[in-house]
Design a protein around this motif. Structure first.
Motif, PDB file in Angstrom:
ATOM      1  N   ASP A  16     -25.301 -53.828  80.579  1.00 44.30           N
ATOM      2  CA  ASP A  16     -26.598 -54.296  81.444  1.00 44.30           C
ATOM      3  C   ASP A  16     -27.446 -55.179  80.359  1.00 44.30           C
ATOM      4  N   GLY A  17     -27.283 -56.286  80.505  1.00 46.22           N
ATOM      5  CA  GLY A  17     -28.306 -57.201  79.468  1.00 46.22           C
ATOM      6  C   GLY A  17     -27.534 -57.029  77.960  1.00 46.22           C
ATOM      7  N   ASP A  18     -28.305 -56.504  77.031  1.00 41.62           N
ATOM      8  CA  ASP A  18     -27.526 -56.407  75.839  1.00 41.62           C
ATOM      9  C   ASP A  18     -27.466 -54.907  75.465  1.00 41.62           C
ATOM     10  N   VAL A  19     -27.874 -53.992  76.429  1.00 41.50           N
ATOM     11  CA  VAL A  19     -27.369 -52.624  76.314  1.00 41.50           C
ATOM     12  C   VAL A  19     -26.205 -52.172  77.243  1.00 41.50           C
ATOM     13  N   ALA A  20     -25.279 -51.312  76.498  1.00 37.96           N
ATOM     14  CA  ALA A  20     -24.233 -50.700  77.517  1.00 37.96           C
ATOM     15  C   ALA A  20     -24.370 -49.405  77.213  1.00 37.96           C
ATOM     16  N   THR A  21     -23.465 -48.738  78.138  1.00 38.64           N
ATOM     17  CA  THR A  21     -23.023 -47.283  78.388  1.00 38.64           C
ATOM     18  C   THR A  21     -21.553 -47.109  78.032  1.00 38.64           C
ATOM     19  N   VAL A  22     -21.138 -46.074  77.229  1.00 38.84           N
ATOM     20  CA  VAL A  22     -19.719 -45.809  77.067  1.00 38.84           C
ATOM     21  C   VAL A  22     -19.264 -44.679  77.580  1.00 38.84           C
ATOM     22  N   GLY A  23     -18.091 -44.366  78.302  1.00 39.74           N
ATOM     23  CA  GLY A  23     -17.942 -43.262  78.620  1.00 39.74           C
ATOM     24  C   GLY A  23     -16.091 -43.032  78.632  1.00 39.74           C
ATOM     25  N   ILE A  24     -15.381 -42.086  78.927  1.00 36.69           N
ATOM     26  CA  ILE A  24     -14.041 -42.221  79.358  1.00 36.69           C
ATOM     27  C   ILE A  24     -13.487 -42.292  80.800  1.00 36.69           C
ATOM     28  N   THR A  25     -12.671 -42.609  81.187  1.00 31.80           N
ATOM     29  CA  THR A  25     -12.250 -42.799  82.517  1.00 31.80           C
ATOM     30  C   THR A  25     -11.902 -41.510  83.131  1.00 31.80           C
ATOM     31  N   ALA A  26     -11.845 -41.511  84.263  1.00 31.56           N
ATOM     32  CA  ALA A  26     -11.424 -40.232  85.008  1.00 31.56           C
ATOM     33  C   ALA A  26     -10.140 -40.097  85.100  1.00 31.56           C
ATOM     34  N   TYR A  27      -9.275 -41.021  84.578  1.00 28.86           N
ATOM     35  CA  TYR A  27      -7.665 -40.963  84.487  1.00 28.86           C
ATOM     36  C   TYR A  27      -7.787 -40.138  82.887  1.00 28.86           C
ATOM     37  N   ALA A  28      -8.429 -40.684  82.155  1.00 31.93           N
ATOM     38  CA  ALA A  28      -8.230 -40.185  80.688  1.00 31.93           C
ATOM     39  C   ALA A  28      -8.815 -38.729  80.721  1.00 31.93           C
ATOM     40  N   ALA A  90     -17.915 -35.301  86.041  1.00 29.77           N
ATOM     41  CA  ALA A  90     -18.420 -36.596  86.462  1.00 29.77           C
ATOM     42  C   ALA A  90     -18.080 -37.754  85.271  1.00 29.77           C
ATOM     43  N   PRO A  91     -16.752 -38.042  84.981  1.00 29.33           N
ATOM     44  CA  PRO A  91     -16.538 -38.800  83.938  1.00 29.33           C
ATOM     45  C   PRO A  91     -17.297 -40.078  83.817  1.00 29.33           C
ATOM     46  N   GLU A  92     -17.393 -40.705  84.912  1.00 34.16           N
ATOM     47  CA  GLU A  92     -18.161 -42.381  84.876  1.00 34.16           C
ATOM     48  C   GLU A  92     -19.492 -42.249  85.497  1.00 34.16           C
ATOM     49  N   GLY A  93     -19.920 -40.838  85.546  1.00 34.21           N
ATOM     50  CA  GLY A  93     -21.367 -40.877  85.826  1.00 34.21           C
ATOM     51  C   GLY A  93     -22.217 -40.302  84.612  1.00 34.21           C
ATOM     52  N   ASP A  94     -22.818 -38.759  85.036  1.00 37.72           N
ATOM     53  CA  ASP A  94     -23.398 -37.940  84.050  1.00 37.72           C
ATOM     54  C   ASP A  94     -22.665 -37.723  82.722  1.00 37.72           C
ATOM     55  N   GLY A  95     -21.172 -37.888  83.061  1.00 40.74           N
ATOM     56  CA  GLY A  95     -20.461 -37.536  81.778  1.00 40.74           C
ATOM     57  C   GLY A  95     -20.394 -38.760  80.611  1.00 40.74           C
ATOM     58  N   TRP A  96     -21.217 -39.607  80.669  1.00 41.01           N
ATOM     59  CA  TRP A  96     -21.231 -40.722  79.736  1.00 41.01           C
ATOM     60  C   TRP A  96     -21.137 -40.199  78.315  1.00 41.01           C
ATOM     61  N   PHE A  97     -20.847 -40.883  77.086  1.00 39.89           N
ATOM     62  CA  PHE A  97     -20.656 -40.403  75.809  1.00 39.89           C
ATOM     63  C   PHE A  97     -21.905 -40.952  75.301  1.00 39.89           C
ATOM     64  N   PHE A  98     -22.284 -42.391  75.206  1.00 36.28           N
ATOM     65  CA  PHE A  98     -23.222 -42.632  74.290  1.00 36.28           C
ATOM     66  C   PHE A  98     -23.606 -44.261  74.978  1.00 36.28           C
ATOM     67  N   ARG A  99     -24.890 -44.724  74.571  1.00 34.87           N
ATOM     68  CA  ARG A  99     -25.309 -45.954  74.727  1.00 34.87           C
ATOM     69  C   ARG A  99     -25.496 -46.725  73.623  1.00 34.87           C
ATOM     70  N   MET A 100     -25.557 -48.174  73.470  1.00 33.45           N
ATOM     71  CA  MET A 100     -25.388 -48.641  72.463  1.00 33.45           C
ATOM     72  C   MET A 100     -25.791 -50.116  72.783  1.00 33.45           C
ATOM     73  N   THR A 101     -26.414 -50.914  71.525  1.00 32.02           N
ATOM     74  CA  THR A 101     -26.612 -52.401  71.839  1.00 32.02           C
ATOM     75  C   THR A 101     -25.588 -53.162  71.360  1.00 32.02           C
ATOM     76  N   LEU A 102     -25.152 -54.188  71.913  1.00 31.32           N
ATOM     77  CA  LEU A 102     -24.022 -55.175  71.504  1.00 31.32           C
ATOM     78  C   LEU A 102     -24.357 -55.974  70.522  1.00 31.32           C
ATOM     79  N   SER A 103     -23.459 -56.012  69.460  1.00 25.44           N
ATOM     80  CA  SER A 103     -23.915 -57.138  68.564  1.00 25.44           C
ATOM     81  C   SER A 103     -23.256 -58.313  68.731  1.00 25.44           C
ATOM     82  N   ASP A 104     -22.131 -58.419  69.622  1.00 27.82           N
ATOM     83  CA  ASP A 104     -21.468 -59.690  69.814  1.00 27.82           C
ATOM     84  C   ASP A 104     -20.966 -59.556  71.377  1.00 27.82           C
ATOM     85  N   ILE A 105     -21.440 -60.213  72.167  1.00 28.33           N
ATOM     86  CA  ILE A 105     -21.360 -60.181  73.479  1.00 28.33           C
ATOM     87  C   ILE A 105     -19.936 -60.779  74.074  1.00 28.33           C
ATOM     88  N   GLY A 106     -19.515 -61.592  73.033  1.00 27.01           N
ATOM     89  CA  GLY A 106     -18.099 -62.167  73.212  1.00 27.01           C
ATOM     90  C   GLY A 106     -16.916 -61.281  73.139  1.00 27.01           C
TER      91      GLY A 106
END
Lengths: 125, 451, 503
Positions: A16-28, A90-106
Motif C-alpha cells: 500500500d504505497g511504500d508500506v507493505a505487510t508480509v505473511g505466509i500463505t494459507a497453503y504454506a 488467519a494466515p492472510e489476515g491477523d496472522g501477518w508477520f511484519f510490516r516494512m517500507t520498500l527500498s526498491d519498488i521495482g
C-alpha cells in the motif's frame, strides 16, 4: 489501494504505497501444520529480498520466512509471537508477520499475482 | 553363539523365503575386491569366547589397577568419589530403562520422560536457574556448548575463560569453537582466586566463563561480575565440576549467572576412569530456544491425562540440520537417570547434609595436612577440595604415596606442565568416603615422604 | 469405540499411576542416613547457601517404588522387538554390565598416577586394536562421546589437514538422505553444506557428485550402508573421485553393524568413520545415552587426532598422551581436545566385553544374521507394503506410505497401532527422501519366531488399513500408559519443570 503479490517461497506481500505487510500463505500454513512458534524481526531491521527475515515453526518443522523485497521493518506482529496459532487461523489476515517500507519498488515486478500463485500450488499438487 | 538366535535351519528357510542361495549373496553390493569371505584369514583377532573366559581376562586387567575400593583416595580435579546407594545401581539396571532408546515414541517412554522432567527440575533447583535440559555428554562439552550459545544469544564472537575453569573444560571449549568465527581466550591458572575479570570485560564479549568451586578449590561470589557483564551486554557462564557443593554454597543462579553447566558424575556414578559422566545445562527461560540438547516438557494425552514428551525439537539437528543449535543427538540419558535417582534418595535433607559432611571433613583434613612440615594450604576458601603447596614436586610425592597404597591427590603439573610455579601444587579432595583413619594415614605418609 | 478402561484410581492393573517426586514430598523424609556433623569452622567465605532448595524428601521404599513404576511405562529391548531403523537396537548382554562394574574398572580415577592404571590403559589399547583391525585403519580417536561427536572429530581432523596443506576449502557435500547430524556437524566446523541427489535406485548419483567436486570441496560425508539400508556400490569409485579432487571421504558409521567383518572400510578409500559402540557393539542405549563414538582415521588424517590417546612404550607399559604440547613434541598435530577426561571408558569396557564374546567369527556371523533378518522382513512384507527400493538391502528395510494411499491411515497411525500389538514402532518419516517412510531394522538379535510374529502383525494391520478401518488406527495406541500426547500444546506453552503451585 492495496496490491497483493506472492513469492515462490509461499509468502504474500500486501503493498500500500511504500508500506507493505508480509505473511505466509494459507497453503504454506497448511503444509507446516500447527504452528507453535514464530520469531518476527525487530523494528528498524533492514531486510534484503530473498533473505531470512522471520522464523516459523511447527512441532516437526522449522522454516525461514524470507523478505519478498528489500526494505526496513517498521513493525513485527507481536500478537503472533504471543499466539502462534494465528498463523493457522488467519494466515492472510491477523496472522501477518511484519510490516516494512520498500527500498526498491521495482523488486515487486518479479513477484507473482494471485492467479499465478494459485497455478503454482495447483501444479505442486 | 549365545547372542545369536538363528539356527542353520532358520537361515536355510529364510534364505529360501528371500530367494537366494547364501547369506553371501545378500552382500553382493559390497565391492568384490574388498569383500571378506573368511574372517579367520582376514583378521588377526580371537574367535568367540564364553562368559568366564571374558571375566577372567577383564578381571586380570582390572587387577592391574589400584582401585579406590581398596586404596584410600583423595583424588578430585573434576571427578569425585561419593557413595552410591545400593538401590541406585539396581534401579538404573532395570531393563526398561537400560535398554530403551531415546524417547521418540512418548506413549511407550513415559518412564524415561517423567524421570527426565524430574531431572530437569532438580538441576534447575540446585543451580538456581529457571530451566535445564535433559543432559549433555559431560561437563566439558556442556561448557563448550554454553560458549557457543552465548555467541548465538549476544550475536558476539568473543569468549573469555577464567583461570578458575577446569583446563579440560577450557580446552574442550577452545577446540569446539576453533573452526567457527568465535574466539576463545583462556586466562592463566588462578590458584588463589585473585584474577581480575572485571577489568577484562568489554563491548565485544559474548560471555565470561568462571567455575565454582574453582579448579584449585576457591569459592567466589560472582554477583558483581554478573552485574558488570550484563552492563556490557555479555552473559555470565558458571561451570562446576562438583554439583554436591550446591547443597552448601550459594547457587550460581542467585549470583546472577545466565547459563550454568556442570559435570554431574560425582552424584551419579563412580569416577570410572573419567567417563561416561553427564553434562548438566541450565539457563534462564528467555534463552530456552537457544539451548542445545533435548528438552522434556509436560502436556496431556487425548484423554486429558498429564504426560510428557520431548519438545522444542525444532532447535535440533534432525529438523534444523545445518542451522541446528547443536549437532548433539545421543546424550547421557542413563547417567542423568542415575543423577536424578541419587538426588531423589538424598532429598533436601540428604543433599544439604551430605554437602555439609563433605565440607566439615575437608576442613578437618586441611587443618591436619597444613600441620605437616613444609605443607601449606593455599585455598583460603573451598568446598571439599583444596590446593596444597609442597616442598617437593607434587608428582613425585604422589608417586611415593601411591607406592604406599594411597592415592594422595592430583598434581597440578598434570594439567599445567608449562607452569613451573605449579610444580609443587597438589589438589586434595576429601569426601564422606574418607574416614578419619584414611586422613591420618595420608598425614603420616606425607610427613614421612617430606621428612 | 471405547478409548480406555476406566477405574476408580486411574490405575490399570500392573500400570500404576505415579505422581512426580515433588508431589510425594514430606519434609523430614530421606532415603540416606548421614552421621551428625560436629560443630566446626567453615571455609565458605560467607557463601553459605541461604534458604531451602526445595528438593522433595522420600524414603527408600518410596524411591524404589517410584522408579520401578516409571520403568514399567517404558519399552526396552528387554521387553520385545524394537525395529527402530538406523538405531541398531540389539541385545545388551548383562555380562558387559558386570564387567564394567568390576571395582578395578569402575572405581578408578582419571587422574591417578599412570603406574596405577596400567590395566585401564591396556584395555583402551586393546579396544583400539580391535577397532583398527576390523576397519583396517591405522588410527582411532577413542574420546568422542557419541556418533555426532565422532562426526565432529572426523570433520575437524579434515579441516586441520586442509589447513596443514595450506588450503581453504569451504564446502562439504552430503547425500540428500543424510542424517541431520551430518549437515549440523559440517556447519559447526565452519563448512557450508550442499546436497547431492540420489539415483532412482536410492544411491549417490555419481555423475552429480563428480560434477560438483572441485577445489572448493573439503569432504564428502556419506553414510554407508546408507539411510535407505542400501550399500553404496560405487563407494570405491566415489572415494577415488573425492580424493582426485583433493577432498576427503567421511563415512558415517551409524550403520556399521551391517558390514562388520564383511569389509574393511580402509579398503573402500575412507578417511574417517565414527563407530557407535552403543549400536554396533551392544552397549546399552540407556534411554538416550551414554554413547561412545570412536573415530577411525586414515594415514592422511591420523596426525590430527585429538588428545588424549594411549601409546605403548618400548618397555611394554602404556602411556596416555593428554597434552597437545606433548603430542606436538612427538610429531603429531592434534586439533585439540573434544571432551573432559579420557573418553567414555565405561562404554569401552562393555564394547570390549562384547567383542571378546563374539570374536571375529561371531561378528562375521552377526552382520550376516542382521542382513539376513532385514532381507527376510523385506521379502515377506513386500507384497502388502510398498518397499521403496529393490533388495538386497543391508541391515534395514525401507518402506514408504504408498500402500496406505486412500486408506486414511498415515505412517504415524500405523506406527501407533504397532504399539498396541506389543511392538516398538519402526523409525517413521526418516529418511526424508521417500514419502511417509517406515524404516525397519531387526538386527541379528531377533529369532525367526520373533520376526514371524512381527510380520504377521504388520500384515494384519496392513489388511485392516486397506479394509477401511482408519478409525481404529487414528485411536491408537489405546493400551499404553498414555495415549497420543499433545505435542503442539507442549511446544506452544513449554512447561519444562515442576513448579510449586501457588497457594
Amino acid at each position: 489501494m492495496t496490491t497483493l503479490y506472492y513469492t515462490e517461497d509461499h509468502e504474500w506481500i500486501a503493498v500500500d504505497g511504500d508500506v507493505a505487510t508480509v505473511g505466509i500463505t494459507a497453503y504454506a500454513a497448511g503444509q507446516l501444520g500447527d504452528v507453535v512458534f514464530v520469531e518476527v524481526p525487530d523494528d528498524g531491521k533492514s531486510v534484503s529480498k530473498g533473505k531470512e527475515a522471520a522464523v516459523v515453526e511447527s512441532v516437526k518443522a522449522a522454516s525461514d520466512v524470507y523478505a519478498p523485497v528489500s526494505g526496513t521493518v517498521i513493525e513485527g506482529n507481536q500478537a503472533l509471537v504471543d499466539n502462534p496459532a494465528l498463523v493457522n487461523e488467519a494466515p492472510e489476515g491477523d496472522g501477518w508477520f511484519f510490516r516494512m517500507t520498500l527500498s526498491d519498488i521495482g523488486e515487486l515486478s518479479g513477484l507473482m499475482d494471485k492467479t499465478a500463485y494459485e497455478a503454482l500450488i495447483a501444479a505442486a499438487g | 553363539m549365545r547372542y545369536l538366535p538363528l539356527t542353520a535351519d532358520d537361515r536355510r528357510a529364510m534364505l529360501a523365503a528371500i530367494g537366494v542361495e547364501t547369506v553371501e549373496d545378500l552382500f553382493r553390493d559390497l565391492p568384490a575386491s574388498a569383500r571378506i569371505q573368511d574372517p579367520a584369514a582376514a583378521f588377526d583377532l580371537p574367535d568367540h569366547q564364553g562368559e568366564w573366559e571374558i571375566e577372567q581376562a577383564l578381571s586380570a586387567l582390572a587387577g592391574q589397577n589400584l582401585s579406590a575400593a581398596t586404596a584410600p583416595s583423595f583424588l578430585g580435579a573434576g571427578a569425585y568419589r561419593h557413595h552410591t546407594p545400593a538401590s541406585l545401581d539396581y534401579l538404573i539396571q532395570r531393563g526398561e530403562f537400560l535398554t530403551a532408546y531415546t524417547p521418540y515414541q512418548p506413549e511407550v517412554s513415559q518412564g524415561t520422560l517423567q524421570a527426565l522432567f524430574e531431572f530437569q527440575t532438580q538441576v534447575a533447583m540446585i543451580t538456581g536457574m529457571e530451566v535445564a535440559n535433559a543432559s549433555m555428554y559431560d561437563g566439558a562439552t556442556a561448557c563448550a556448548e554454553a560458549a557457543a550459545m552465548a555467541c548465538r544469544v549476544t550475536k558476539r564472537k568473543k569468549v573469555l575463560v577464567s583461570g578458575s575453569v577446569h583446563p579440560h573444560f577450557a580446552e574442550t571449549t577452545s577446540t569446539f569453537l576453533r573452526y567457527t568465527d568465535c574466539e576463545v581466550e583462556v586466562l592463566s591458572p588462578d590458584v588463589f582466586g585473585l584474577e581480575d575479570l572485571l577489568g577484562r570485560l568489554d563491548d565485544d564479549l559474548a560471555c565470561v566463563i568462571v567455575q565454582t568451586p574453582g579448579f584449585f578449590g576457591s569459592l567466589k561470589d560472582y554477583t558483581t561480575l554478573a552485574e558488570a557483564a550484563h552492563e556490557y551486554g555479555a552473559l555470565l557462564v558458571v561451570a562446576t565440576t562438583e554439583p554436591l557443593s550446591l547443597g552448601l554454597v550459594t547457587s550460581p543462579g542467585e549470583m546472577g549467572a545466565d547459563i550454568v553447566v556442570a559435570e554431574g558424575q560425582s552424584l551419579a556414578t563412580p569416577p570410572g576412569f573419567g567417563g561416561p559422566g553427564v553434562g548438566l545445562f541450565a539457563t534462564r527461560s528467555k534463552y530456552v530456544r537457544q539451548m542445545p540438547g533435548r528438552l522434556c516438557g509436560e502436556t496431556v494425552d487425548v484423554d486429558g491425562r498429564r504426560g510428557w514428551v520431548l519438545t522444542l525439537s525444532t532447535r535440533e539437528q534432525h529438523i534444523r540440520r545445518e542451522k541446528a543449535t547443536s549437532n548433539i543427538c545421543t546424550n547421557s540419558g542413563l547417567i542423568a537417570l542415575a543423577f536424578t535417582i541419587h538426588m531423589t534418595l538424598l532429598g533436601e535433607a540428604g543433599f544439604t547434609g551430605l554437602a555439609e559432611l563433605n565440607h566439615a571433613r575437608a576442613c578437618a583434613a586441611a587443618d591436619a595436612l597444613g600441620k605437616v612440615k613444609g605443607v601449606r594450604v593455599l585455598s583460603q576458601t573451598f568446598f571439599n577440595e583444596f590446593a596444597l603447596s609442597l616442598p617437593k614436586p607434587a608428582e613425585q610425592v604422589v608417586e611415593a604415596l601411591a607406592a604406599r597404597g594411597i592415592l594422595g591427590g592430583v598434581p597440578a603439573s598434570r594439567f599445567f606442565p608449562t607452569y613451573p610455579e605449579l610444580a609443587e601444587v597438589l589438589l586434595v579432595t576429601v569426601t564422606e568416603m574418607n574416614s578419619d583413619e584414611q586422613v591420618a594415614a595420608l598425614v603420616a605418609a606425607l610427613t614421612e615422604i617430606l621428612a | 469405540m471405547s478409548t480406555s478402561v476406566t477405574t476408580l484410581t486411574g490405575n490399570r492393573g500392573l500400570q500404576v499411576e505415579e505422581k512426580l517426586i515433588f508431589e510425594q514430598d514430606q519434609p523430614g523424609r530421606t532415603a540416606v542416613d548421614l552421621p551428625a556433623v560436629e560443630p566446626y569452622l567453615d571455609r565458605l567465605g560467607g557463601l553459605r547457601r541461604r534458604g531451602a532448595i526445595g528438593l522433595p524428601g522420600l524414603s527408600e521404599p518410596q524411591v524404589v517404588r517410584h522408579y520401578t513404576r516409571l520403568s514399567q511405562k517404558n519399552y526396552g529391548i528387554d521387553t520385545g522387538f524394537y525395529p527402530l531403523g538406523s538405531c541398531t537396537m540389539k541385545h545388551n548382554p548383562r555380562l558387559n554390565e558386570k564387567m564394567a562394574r568390576l571395582p578395578g574398572l569402575a572405581d578408578i580415577h582419571p587422574f591417578q598416577p599412570e603406574s596405577t592404571v596400567q590395566g585401564a590403559l591396556k584395555l583402551m589399547h586393546q579396544l583400539a586394536h580391535w577397532l583398527k583391525t576390523l576397519t583396517g585403519m591405522p588410527a582411532v580417536a577413542l574420546s568422542p562421546a557419541a556418533g555426532a561427536h565422532g562426526e565432529l572429530c572426523g570433520v575437524m581432523a579434515i579441516r586441520a589437514a586442509l589447513e596443514a596443506r595450506g588450503e581453504t576449502r569451504t564446502k562439504v557435500l552430503c547425500p540428500e538422505s543424510a542424517h541431520g547430524t551430518n549437515p549440523a556437524t559440517a556447519a559447526l566446523v565452519g563448512f557450508e553444506v550442499e546436497s547431492i541427489p540420489a539415483t532412482a535406485d536410492g544411491r549417490v548419483d555419481m555423475a552429480a557428485l563428480k560434477a560438483r567436486l572441485g577445489p572448493d570441496v573439503a569432504a564428502f560425508m556419506v553414510t554407508n550402508p546408507n539411510t535407505c539400508g542400501l550399500f553404496e556400490r560405487d563407494i570405491i569409485e566415489i572415494s577415488q573421485a573425492v580424493h582426485d579432487a583433493g577432498a576427503y571421504v567421511y563415512m558415517d558409521g551409524a550403520n556399521y553393524n551391517a558390514i562388520v567383518g564383511r569389509v574393511r572400510v580402509a579398503d573402500l578409500g575412507v578417511d574417517a568413520m565414527h563407530i557407535n559402540l552403543h549400536k554396533t557393539f551392544s552397549t546399552p542405549h540407556g534411554g538416550g545415552g551414554p554413547g561412545s563414538g570412536p573415530t577411525v582415521l586414515s594415514a592422511a588424517l591420523a596426525p590430527y587426532a585429538p588428545v588424549p590417546y594411549v601409546v605403548e612404550q618400548a618397555d611394554g607399559s602404556f602411556h596416555l598422551v593428554e597434552q597437545v604440547l606433548e603430542a606436538t613434541a612427538s610429531g603429531q598435530q592434534p586439533f585439540g581436545r573434544m571432551k573432559g577426561y579420557h573418553g567414555q571408558f565405561g562404554v569401552f569396557v562393555r564394547a570390549l566385553s562384547y567383542m571378546m564374546a563374539m570374536g571375529r567369527d561371531g561378528l562375521f556371523q552377526a552382520s550376516g544374521d542382521a542382513v539376513l533378518n532385514a532381507n527376510y522382513l523385506l521379502a515377506r512384507l513386500s507384497a502388502a507394503l510398498s518397499p521403496s527400493f529393490d533388495g538386497p538391502v543391508m541391515h534395514e528395510a525401507l518402506f514408504d506410505d504408498r500402500f496406505l494411499k486412500d486408506t486414511g491411515v498415515t505412517t504415524l497411525d500405523f506406527a501407533k497401532a504397532m504399539i498396541d500389538e506389543g511392538f516398538h514402532p519402526m523409525t517413521m518419516y526418516f529418511p526424508l527422501v521417500v514419502h511417509g517412510a517406515l524404516l525397519m531394522e531387526p538386527t541379528e538379535t531377533e529369532s525367526r519366531e520373533s520376526l514371524d510374529a512381527f510380520i504377521e502383525a504388520v500384515l494384519g494391520l496392513a489388511e485392516r488399513a486397506k479394509a477401511g478401518d482408519a478409525e481404529a488406527f487414528q485411536q491408537a495406541p489405546r493400551l499404553t500408559p498414555r495415549r497420543r500426547l499433545d505435542e503442539t500444546a507442549a511446544a506452544r506453552r513449554p512447561v519444562l519443570r515442576w513448579t510449586p503451585s501457588v497457594e
